[in-house]
Design a protein around this motif. Structure first.
Motif, PDB file in Angstrom:
ATOM      1  N   GLU A   5      -3.667 -11.075 -19.839  1.00 39.68           N
ATOM      2  CA  GLU A   5      -2.756 -10.335 -18.974  1.00 39.68           C
ATOM      3  C   GLU A   5      -2.186  -9.169 -19.762  1.00 39.68           C
ATOM      4  OE1 GLU A   5       0.170 -12.651 -16.938  1.00 39.68           O
ATOM      5  OE2 GLU A   5       0.717 -10.914 -15.729  1.00 39.68           O
ATOM      6  N   ALA A  40      -6.509  -0.997 -13.129  1.00 42.79           N
ATOM      7  CA  ALA A  40      -7.043  -1.274 -11.786  1.00 42.79           C
ATOM      8  C   ALA A  40      -6.500  -2.639 -11.407  1.00 42.79           C
ATOM      9  CB  ALA A  40      -8.564  -1.257 -11.808  1.00 42.79           C
ATOM     10  N   THR A  41      -5.178  -2.733 -11.413  1.00 36.97           N
ATOM     11  CA  THR A  41      -4.520  -4.037 -11.361  1.00 36.97           C
ATOM     12  C   THR A  41      -3.949  -4.378  -9.986  1.00 36.97           C
ATOM     13  OG1 THR A  41      -2.667  -2.871 -12.380  1.00 36.97           O
ATOM     14  CG2 THR A  41      -3.991  -4.248 -13.818  1.00 36.97           C
ATOM     15  N   ASN A  58       0.135  -8.853  -8.640  1.00 37.61           N
ATOM     16  CA  ASN A  58       1.493  -8.608  -9.151  1.00 37.61           C
ATOM     17  C   ASN A  58       1.658  -7.143  -9.534  1.00 37.61           C
ATOM     18  OD1 ASN A  58       1.248  -8.304 -12.320  1.00 37.61           O
ATOM     19  ND2 ASN A  58      -0.280  -9.774 -11.621  1.00 37.61           N
ATOM     20  N   THR A  60       3.134  -6.190 -12.525  1.00 33.20           N
ATOM     21  CA  THR A  60       3.489  -6.109 -13.946  1.00 33.20           C
ATOM     22  C   THR A  60       2.864  -4.930 -14.689  1.00 33.20           C
ATOM     23  OG1 THR A  60       4.095  -8.401 -14.151  1.00 33.20           O
ATOM     24  CG2 THR A  60       3.252  -7.373 -16.146  1.00 33.20           C
ATOM     25  N   LEU A  97      -4.833 -14.283   6.511  1.00 29.16           N
ATOM     26  CA  LEU A  97      -5.162 -13.187   7.418  1.00 29.16           C
ATOM     27  C   LEU A  97      -6.246 -13.628   8.390  1.00 29.16           C
ATOM     28  CD1 LEU A  97      -4.984 -10.015   7.869  1.00 29.16           C
ATOM     29  CD2 LEU A  97      -7.014  -9.918   6.449  1.00 29.16           C
ATOM     30  N   HIS A 216       0.423  -7.017   3.735  1.00 34.26           N
ATOM     31  CA  HIS A 216      -1.018  -7.048   3.487  1.00 34.26           C
ATOM     32  C   HIS A 216      -1.495  -6.071   2.421  1.00 34.26           C
ATOM     33  CE1 HIS A 216      -5.209  -7.640   4.301  1.00 34.26           C
ATOM     34  NE2 HIS A 216      -5.387  -6.392   4.679  1.00 34.26           N
ATOM     35  N   TYR A 217      -0.936  -4.872   2.401  1.00 38.47           N
ATOM     36  CA  TYR A 217      -1.484  -3.839   1.513  1.00 38.47           C
ATOM     37  C   TYR A 217      -0.356  -2.902   1.103  1.00 38.47           C
ATOM     38  CZ  TYR A 217      -4.464  -0.107  -0.228  1.00 38.47           C
ATOM     39  OH  TYR A 217      -5.068   0.818  -1.037  1.00 38.47           O
ATOM     40  N   LEU A 238      -6.653   3.198 -10.792  1.00 38.77           N
ATOM     41  CA  LEU A 238      -7.668   3.105  -9.733  1.00 38.77           C
ATOM     42  C   LEU A 238      -7.282   2.090  -8.664  1.00 38.77           C
ATOM     43  CD1 LEU A 238      -9.328   4.377 -12.074  1.00 38.77           C
ATOM     44  CD2 LEU A 238     -11.220   2.943 -11.391  1.00 38.77           C
ATOM     45  N   GLY A 239      -7.845   2.276  -7.484  1.00 39.18           N
ATOM     46  CA  GLY A 239      -7.733   1.263  -6.431  1.00 39.18           C
ATOM     47  C   GLY A 239      -6.318   1.149  -5.891  1.00 39.18           C
ATOM     48  N   ALA A 253     -10.232  -1.149   6.364  1.00 38.66           N
ATOM     49  CA  ALA A 253     -11.512  -0.970   5.666  1.00 38.66           C
ATOM     50  C   ALA A 253     -11.509   0.136   4.621  1.00 38.66           C
ATOM     51  CB  ALA A 253     -12.660  -0.749   6.642  1.00 38.66           C
ATOM     52  N   SER A 254     -10.463   0.950   4.587  1.00 41.98           N
ATOM     53  CA  SER A 254     -10.504   2.091   3.677  1.00 41.98           C
ATOM     54  C   SER A 254     -10.191   1.721   2.229  1.00 41.98           C
ATOM     55  CB  SER A 254      -9.525   3.160   4.151  1.00 41.98           C
ATOM     56  OG  SER A 254      -8.236   2.601   4.208  1.00 41.98           O
TER      57      SER A 254
HETATM   58  C1  FAD Z   1      -7.100 -11.009   2.798  1.00 40.71           C
HETATM   59  C2  FAD Z   1      -7.466  -9.577   2.553  1.00 40.71           C
HETATM   60  C3  FAD Z   1      -8.478  -8.988   3.282  1.00 40.71           C
HETATM   61  C4  FAD Z   1      -8.820  -7.649   3.068  1.00 40.71           C
HETATM   62  N1  FAD Z   1      -9.825  -7.081   3.790  1.00 40.71           N
HETATM   63  C5  FAD Z   1     -10.176  -5.805   3.553  1.00 40.71           C
HETATM   64  C6  FAD Z   1     -11.259  -5.191   4.249  1.00 40.71           C
HETATM   65  O1  FAD Z   1     -11.878  -5.813   5.105  1.00 40.71           O
HETATM   66  N2  FAD Z   1     -11.575  -3.907   3.950  1.00 40.71           N
HETATM   67  C7  FAD Z   1     -10.893  -3.193   3.014  1.00 40.71           C
HETATM   68  O2  FAD Z   1     -11.210  -2.035   2.765  1.00 40.71           O
HETATM   69  N3  FAD Z   1      -9.869  -3.749   2.335  1.00 40.71           N
HETATM   70  C8  FAD Z   1      -9.500  -5.020   2.576  1.00 40.71           C
HETATM   71  N4  FAD Z   1      -8.449  -5.569   1.888  1.00 40.71           N
HETATM   72  C9  FAD Z   1      -7.786  -4.771   0.857  1.00 40.71           C
HETATM   73  C10 FAD Z   1      -8.645  -4.744  -0.386  1.00 40.71           C
HETATM   74  O3  FAD Z   1      -9.274  -5.994  -0.562  1.00 40.71           O
HETATM   75  C11 FAD Z   1      -7.802  -4.457  -1.630  1.00 40.71           C
HETATM   76  O4  FAD Z   1      -7.029  -3.324  -1.410  1.00 40.71           O
HETATM   77  C12 FAD Z   1      -8.725  -4.233  -2.813  1.00 40.71           C
HETATM   78  O5  FAD Z   1      -9.420  -5.424  -3.112  1.00 40.71           O
HETATM   79  C13 FAD Z   1      -7.939  -3.803  -4.037  1.00 40.71           C
HETATM   80  O6  FAD Z   1      -8.845  -3.705  -5.099  1.00 40.71           O
HETATM   81  P1  FAD Z   1      -8.355  -3.396  -6.555  1.00 40.71           P
HETATM   82  O7  FAD Z   1      -9.557  -3.534  -7.427  1.00 40.71           O
HETATM   83  O8  FAD Z   1      -7.599  -2.130  -6.570  1.00 40.71           O
HETATM   84  O9  FAD Z   1      -7.300  -4.552  -6.877  1.00 40.71           O
HETATM   85  P2  FAD Z   1      -7.488  -6.144  -6.860  1.00 40.71           P
HETATM   86  O10 FAD Z   1      -8.707  -6.542  -6.114  1.00 40.71           O
HETATM   87  O11 FAD Z   1      -6.176  -6.698  -6.422  1.00 40.71           O
HETATM   88  O12 FAD Z   1      -7.758  -6.480  -8.377  1.00 40.71           O
HETATM   89  C14 FAD Z   1      -6.755  -6.353  -9.342  1.00 40.71           C
HETATM   90  C15 FAD Z   1      -7.110  -7.271 -10.480  1.00 40.71           C
HETATM   91  O13 FAD Z   1      -6.254  -7.006 -11.581  1.00 40.71           O
HETATM   92  C16 FAD Z   1      -5.767  -8.232 -12.088  1.00 40.71           C
HETATM   93  N5  FAD Z   1      -4.466  -7.977 -12.730  1.00 40.71           N
HETATM   94  C17 FAD Z   1      -3.280  -7.706 -12.139  1.00 40.71           C
HETATM   95  N6  FAD Z   1      -2.336  -7.513 -13.060  1.00 40.71           N
HETATM   96  C18 FAD Z   1      -2.921  -7.658 -14.265  1.00 40.71           C
HETATM   97  C19 FAD Z   1      -2.446  -7.582 -15.611  1.00 40.71           C
HETATM   98  N7  FAD Z   1      -1.176  -7.308 -15.904  1.00 40.71           N
HETATM   99  N8  FAD Z   1      -3.338  -7.804 -16.609  1.00 40.71           N
HETATM  100  C20 FAD Z   1      -4.649  -8.084 -16.342  1.00 40.71           C
HETATM  101  N9  FAD Z   1      -5.142  -8.173 -15.090  1.00 40.71           N
HETATM  102  C21 FAD Z   1      -4.281  -7.959 -14.065  1.00 40.71           C
HETATM  103  C22 FAD Z   1      -5.661  -9.131 -10.872  1.00 40.71           C
HETATM  104  O14 FAD Z   1      -5.632 -10.488 -11.253  1.00 40.71           O
HETATM  105  C23 FAD Z   1      -6.928  -8.738 -10.125  1.00 40.71           C
HETATM  106  O15 FAD Z   1      -8.035  -9.452 -10.593  1.00 40.71           O
HETATM  107  C24 FAD Z   1      -8.105  -6.903   2.099  1.00 40.71           C
HETATM  108  C25 FAD Z   1      -7.081  -7.502   1.356  1.00 40.71           C
HETATM  109  C26 FAD Z   1      -6.759  -8.825   1.578  1.00 40.71           C
HETATM  110  C27 FAD Z   1      -5.639  -9.431   0.771  1.00 40.71           C
END
Ligand code: FAD
Length: 457
Positions: A5, A40-41, A58, A60, A97, A216-217, A238-239, A253-254
């Motif tokens: 973490e 990308a957390t 989270n 953090t 959801l 949700h987001y 990112l993300g 979906a975006s």
């Molecule tokens: C139930 C659900 C359904 C969804 N459906 C859709 C959909 O159909 N279409 C769509 O476009 N979007 C959808 N979304 C939104 C989309 O899934 C998320 O916005 C997207 O996955 C975010 O990706 P990310 O890589 O930015 O972050 P995340 O996927 O949240 O990944 C972040 C990662 O960082 C890790 N992390 C966090 N803090 C730390 C730290 N301090 N140190 C180390 N690691 C850390 C976390 O554990 C996690 O593994 C949905 C979301 C949910 C909750």
């Protein structure tokens, strides 16, 4: 490096140069040096305690980067999804959801009369209010998420909600099953119906689903430029962790597309550009910035574990205070916000945070796998973060996308924007523990479209 973490960001000469991680299995702190850092957390929806997000989501990493100088943009922009399985008890720690697609065929309704406790099958058509179809004839059940969510809240607040808690509305498939046949509908939604039945013990082909909005987001996040670099040179975000792309109202979906675009099409090019300009640097981890950051992490861990072996009675769990914070935010900084409620929340957050600091029992030690300690650290950051979220909502006196300020509504109770005064990104800058953060404005320039009042009538 799995099961690590990120606990802090290392900045040297104003640039991001590394991170401090906690090895979650051994508890040991590790130093990682780099030419640049990529976060990308994910999003911060779990500040509300209950959300559709993964339990470990989270704030953090973003929060600690903010405290090292990264601007945090639009923290009050949170998307609340209308089709989730309603909350059914205090012991619950997660919300499920149900897919958006269900609103393609399901019809949303509540009884016309308040406190109508008849089972749905006994409520005749003339006593039902298909409120989305009635209010928004051209979009009906397919209005955007924020509109569907707010309307569900409104009818429940009026006392027309259904189910044991009164905090649910029906999503009814009976008409489409009659029209297209059960087999066709099961082909489309069978997996979702199955999941719903597993969780609620109710078969949506026989009686309407009950749904209610849930967090949700998060559209807010660390500010980035078009190269995805934060206000700290060398730190890219990112993300969902960044604020870009979705404005105040992310569309379904975006998010996954953004994740792909950020990681696949943008960063590989912009990072190279940064590295070429920043040049090489010392990659050893001996710089005093690592000592300082590591010491701060150790002090924080010791503080969280203060009562671990004290035997003190009457202490509470981390979740107890997280739940309290979440309920406060949901009530006052959730689907609809107003000045009075936000000011109340802003006063209340430090009170609960103090209680959390004084009275939380985090058992175990820091030299082992300790999930209570992990949670405590994250919740402690949520408490600090919640304040800028509420400040941000308070400062934005207009309604904007998902953010409904009750003082800023049209005569028909729809969100009313104020582009003259609020057509900007609000970027918060940290100024120290006991000082208020500073709100900067990044003016928005629209060249190809003109923002206008939304209407789904
Ligand atoms: C139930 C659900 C359904 C969804 N459906 C859709 C959909 O159909 N279409 C769509 O476009 N979007 C959808 N979304 C939104 C989309 O899934 C998320 O916005 C997207 O996955 C975010 O990706 P990310 O890589 O930015 O972050 P995340 O996927 O949240 O990944 C972040 C990662 O960082 C890790 N992390 C966090 N803090 C730390 C730290 N301090 N140190 C180390 N690691 C850390 C976390 O554990 C996690 O593994 C949905 C979301 C949910 C909750």
């Amino acid at each position: 490096y799995p099961r690590r973490e990120m606990m802090d960001l290392i900045t040297i000469d104003g640039r991001a140069r590394g991170i401090i991680c906690r090895n979650l299995t051994t508890g040991k702190l590790e130093r990682h040096a780099a030419h640049a850092v990529v976060l990308a957390t994910g999003g911060y929806g779990n500040v509300f305690y209950l959300s559709t997000n993964a339990m470990a989501s989270n704030v953090t990493a973003s929060w600690r980067a903010y405290k090292k100088g990264a601007g945090f943009a639009n923290p009050c922009f949170v998307q609340i999804h209308p089709t989730c399985i309603p909350v059914h008890g205090d012991y619950q720690s997660k919300l499920t959801l149900m897919s958006e697609s269900l609103r393609n065929d399901g019809r949303v309704w509540v009884p016309k009369k308040k406190n109508d406790t008849r089972p749905p099958a006994e409520i005749p058509e003339e006593d039902r209010d298909y409120y989305l179809e009635r209010k928004y004839p051209s979009f009906g059940n397919l209005v955007p998420r924020d509109v569907a969510s707010r309307n569900a809240k409104e009818v429940c607040d009026e006392g027309r909600g259904v189910g044991e808690t009164g905090l649910a509305v029906y999503l009814d498939f009976s008409e489409v099953i009659n029209r297209d046949g059960l087999e066709t509908i099961m082909k489309k939604y069978g997996n979702l119906f199955h999941m719903y039945e597993k969780i609620t013990a109710s078969d949506p082909t026989k009686e309407p689903m009950k749904i209610y909005p849930a967090v949700h987001y998060t559209m807010g996040g660390l500010w980035v430029d078009y190269n995805l670099m934060s206000t700290i040179p060398g730190m890219f975000v990112l993300g969902e962790a960044n604020f870009s792309d979705h404005g105040a109202n992310r569309l379904g979906a975006s998010a996954l597309m953004q994740g792909l675009a950020d990681g696949y099409f943008i960063l590989p090019y912009t990072m190279g550009n940064y590295l070429a300009q920043a040049g090489s640097c010392d990659l050893s981890t001996g710089h005093k910035a690592y000592d300082i950051a590591e010491q701060a992490v150790n002090e924080k861990t010791a503080e969280l574990l203060r009562h671990a072996n004290s035997g003190k009675k009457g202490l509470q769990t981390v979740d107890h205070y997280h739940r309290e914070l979440g309920a406060l935010l949901w009530d006052y900084c959730g689907m609809a916000r107003n000045k009075k409620g936000l000011e109340y929340a802003l006063g209340k957050i430090p009170e609960i945070r103090e209680e959390f600091k004084k009275n939380t029992l985090v058992p175990g030690s820091g030299e082992q796998l300790n999930q209570s300690l992990e949670r405590a650290g994250r919740v402690s950051d949520f408490f600090e973060f919640a304040e800028i979220m509420v400040r941000d909502a308070l400062a934005r006196e207009e309604s904007c996308g998902c953010h409904l300020r009750e003082e800023s509504q049209t005569e028909e109770h729809e969100a009313k924007r104020d582009d003259e005064h609020f057509s900007h990104v609000a970027v918060w800058e940290y100024h120290g523990e006991d000082r208020e953060p500073v709100r900067h404005k990044e003016q928005l320039a629209f060249e190809n479209v003109t923002p206008s009042q939304r209407s789904y009538k």
